[in-house]
Design a protein around this motif. Structure first.
Motif, PDB file in Angstrom:
ATOM      1  N   SER A 145       7.076   5.285  -9.328  1.00 44.23           N
ATOM      2  CA  SER A 145       7.613   3.909  -7.766  1.00 44.23           C
ATOM      3  C   SER A 145       6.269   4.847  -6.856  1.00 44.23           C
ATOM      4  CB  SER A 145       9.111   4.213  -7.892  1.00 44.23           C
ATOM      5  OG  SER A 145       9.202   5.158  -6.627  1.00 44.23           O
ATOM      6  N   SER A 146       6.668   5.779  -6.489  1.00 41.46           N
ATOM      7  CA  SER A 146       5.611   6.046  -5.719  1.00 41.46           C
ATOM      8  C   SER A 146       4.481   6.007  -5.989  1.00 41.46           C
ATOM      9  CB  SER A 146       5.254   7.657  -5.079  1.00 41.46           C
ATOM     10  OG  SER A 146       5.584   8.193  -6.195  1.00 41.46           O
ATOM     11  N   ARG A 147       3.569   5.821  -6.907  1.00 48.47           N
ATOM     12  CA  ARG A 147       2.471   5.532  -7.523  1.00 48.47           C
ATOM     13  C   ARG A 147       2.102   3.664  -7.678  1.00 48.47           C
ATOM     14  NH1 ARG A 147       0.094   7.215 -13.407  1.00 48.47           N
ATOM     15  NH2 ARG A 147      -1.797   6.268 -13.025  1.00 48.47           N
ATOM     16  N   VAL A 148       3.271   3.338  -7.830  1.00 46.67           N
ATOM     17  CA  VAL A 148       3.042   2.229  -7.489  1.00 46.67           C
ATOM     18  C   VAL A 148       2.865   1.485  -6.460  1.00 46.67           C
ATOM     19  CG1 VAL A 148       4.510  -0.257  -7.495  1.00 46.67           C
ATOM     20  CG2 VAL A 148       4.386   1.912  -9.988  1.00 46.67           C
ATOM     21  N   ASP A 149       3.770   2.453  -5.769  1.00 42.74           N
ATOM     22  CA  ASP A 149       3.994   2.086  -3.646  1.00 42.74           C
ATOM     23  C   ASP A 149       2.264   2.126  -3.284  1.00 42.74           C
ATOM     24  OD1 ASP A 149       6.488   0.935  -3.914  1.00 42.74           O
ATOM     25  OD2 ASP A 149       7.518   3.164  -3.142  1.00 42.74           O
ATOM     26  N   LEU A 150       1.619   3.213  -3.405  1.00 42.75           N
ATOM     27  CA  LEU A 150       0.462   3.569  -3.401  1.00 42.75           C
ATOM     28  C   LEU A 150      -0.556   2.356  -3.429  1.00 42.75           C
ATOM     29  CD1 LEU A 150       0.037   7.147  -3.742  1.00 42.75           C
ATOM     30  CD2 LEU A 150       0.088   5.930  -1.849  1.00 42.75           C
ATOM     31  N   ASP A 151      -0.164   1.776  -4.626  1.00 42.99           N
ATOM     32  CA  ASP A 151      -1.398   1.110  -5.512  1.00 42.99           C
ATOM     33  C   ASP A 151      -1.055  -0.231  -4.961  1.00 42.99           C
ATOM     34  OD1 ASP A 151      -2.420   2.641  -7.053  1.00 42.99           O
ATOM     35  OD2 ASP A 151      -1.424   2.266  -9.063  1.00 42.99           O
ATOM     36  N   MET A 152       0.051  -0.658  -4.670  1.00 46.58           N
ATOM     37  CA  MET A 152       0.002  -1.933  -3.679  1.00 46.58           C
ATOM     38  C   MET A 152      -0.053  -1.957  -2.418  1.00 46.58           C
ATOM     39  SD  MET A 152       2.265  -3.605  -5.634  1.00 46.58           S
ATOM     40  CE  MET A 152       2.282  -5.379  -4.238  1.00 46.58           C
ATOM     41  N   GLU A 153      -0.312  -0.617  -1.757  1.00 44.69           N
ATOM     42  CA  GLU A 153      -1.415  -0.465  -0.589  1.00 44.69           C
ATOM     43  C   GLU A 153      -2.358  -0.395  -0.139  1.00 44.69           C
ATOM     44  OE1 GLU A 153       0.603   2.815   1.709  1.00 44.69           O
ATOM     45  OE2 GLU A 153       1.922   2.780   1.268  1.00 44.69           O
ATOM     46  N   ARG A 154      -3.048  -0.628  -1.209  1.00 43.15           N
ATOM     47  CA  ARG A 154      -4.314  -0.500  -1.367  1.00 43.15           C
ATOM     48  C   ARG A 154      -4.908  -2.084  -2.004  1.00 43.15           C
ATOM     49  NH1 ARG A 154      -7.233   3.127  -6.280  1.00 43.15           N
ATOM     50  NH2 ARG A 154      -5.798   2.168  -7.735  1.00 43.15           N
ATOM     51  N   TYR A 155      -4.567  -2.600  -2.852  1.00 39.89           N
ATOM     52  CA  TYR A 155      -4.163  -3.859  -2.705  1.00 39.89           C
ATOM     53  C   TYR A 155      -3.757  -4.647  -1.166  1.00 39.89           C
ATOM     54  CZ  TYR A 155      -5.063  -2.933  -7.415  1.00 39.89           C
ATOM     55  OH  TYR A 155      -6.487  -2.276  -8.760  1.00 39.89           O
ATOM     56  N   ASP A 156      -2.874  -5.038  -0.706  1.00 42.13           N
ATOM     57  CA  ASP A 156      -2.211  -5.344   0.080  1.00 42.13           C
ATOM     58  C   ASP A 156      -3.625  -4.890   1.863  1.00 42.13           C
ATOM     59  OD1 ASP A 156      -0.707  -6.208  -0.966  1.00 42.13           O
ATOM     60  OD2 ASP A 156       1.094  -4.489   0.504  1.00 42.13           O
ATOM     61  N   LEU A 157      -3.792  -4.573   1.312  1.00 41.13           N
ATOM     62  CA  LEU A 157      -5.623  -4.673   2.694  1.00 41.13           C
ATOM     63  C   LEU A 157      -6.013  -6.119   3.037  1.00 41.13           C
ATOM     64  CD1 LEU A 157      -8.157  -1.843   1.708  1.00 41.13           C
ATOM     65  CD2 LEU A 157      -6.303  -1.643   3.472  1.00 41.13           C
TER      66      LEU A 157
END
Length: 157
Positions: A145-157
Motif C-alpha cells: 500500500s505504501s508503494r502504491v501511494d508513492l506511485d499515485m503521488e508521482r502521477y498526480d503532478l
C-alpha cells in the motif's frame, strides 16, 4: 541268543558314560566362540578371517578345546594364554580387569554423545535468541500500500 543279549548289554554299558559326559559337557560350538575372538595377526574377527594360517591355527585350537568339553569362558582364557590379549574381540572378555584402556572404550563414545547433545542444545538456544532479536519485517500488505501511494503521488503532478 545269549550272545546277542550280552552284546546289547555291553553296547548299552559303553554308551552310558558317553551320554553322561555329553550331559555334563557345555554346549559350546566353534561359531559361538568365533564371533567373539579375533585373528591375532590380521586383526579381523575370526569368523571373517578365512584363509589366514593364523586363523586356521586358532580354529583348530578352539575345536580341540571344544572336544575337551571346555566352556566358552575357559576357551577364551586359553586363547589369551596361547595367543595374547589381541585375540579378544571385546575388552575384558577373558574375565580379568585389564585396566583403564578397557573402560575408555566404553566411556569415550558416551562422553562424545553427551558433548554432541550439549553442542546441539547450545546452538539451538543461540539460534532462537538471534531470531527473537531481529526486527520484524512490515507485513506485505503495508509495504504494497505504501508503494502504491508513492506511485499515485508521482502521477498526480
Amino acid at each position: 541268543m545269549r550272545r546277542a543279549a550280552l552284546l546289547a548289554a555291553l553296547a548299552a554299558a559303553l554308551a552310558l558314560p558317553t551320554a553322561a559326559t555329553a550331559a555334563t559337557c557345555p554346549k559350546t560350538s566353534l561359531g559361538d566362540v568365533e564371533d567373539e575372538v579375533m585373528c591375532s595377526i590380521c586383526k579381523t574377527p575370526l569368523a571373517l578371517a578365512e584363509d589366514a594360517p593364523q586363523a586356521q591355527r586358532e580354529r583348530a585350537y578352539i575345536e580341540q578345546l571344544i572336544a575337551q568339553c571346555r566352556s566358552k569362558d575357559q576357551i577364551k582364557r586359553a586363547l589369551v594364554a596361547q595367543f595374547g590379549e589381541a585375540v579378544l574381540a571385546m575388552p575384558g572378555d577373558a574375565g580379568a580387569d585389564n585396566g583403564i584402556e578397557d573402560k575408555l572404550v566404553y566411556l569415550i563414545p558416551g562422553v562424545g554423545l553427551l558433548l554432541a547433545a550439549a553442542a546441539i542444545a547450545l546452538t539451538a538456544t543461540r539460534w532462537r535468541a538471534r531470531r527473537r532479536r531481529q526486527p520484524t519485517a512490515k507485513p506485505a500488505a503495508a509495504v504494497d500500500s505504501s508503494r502504491v501511494d508513492l506511485d499515485m503521488e508521482r502521477y498526480d503532478l
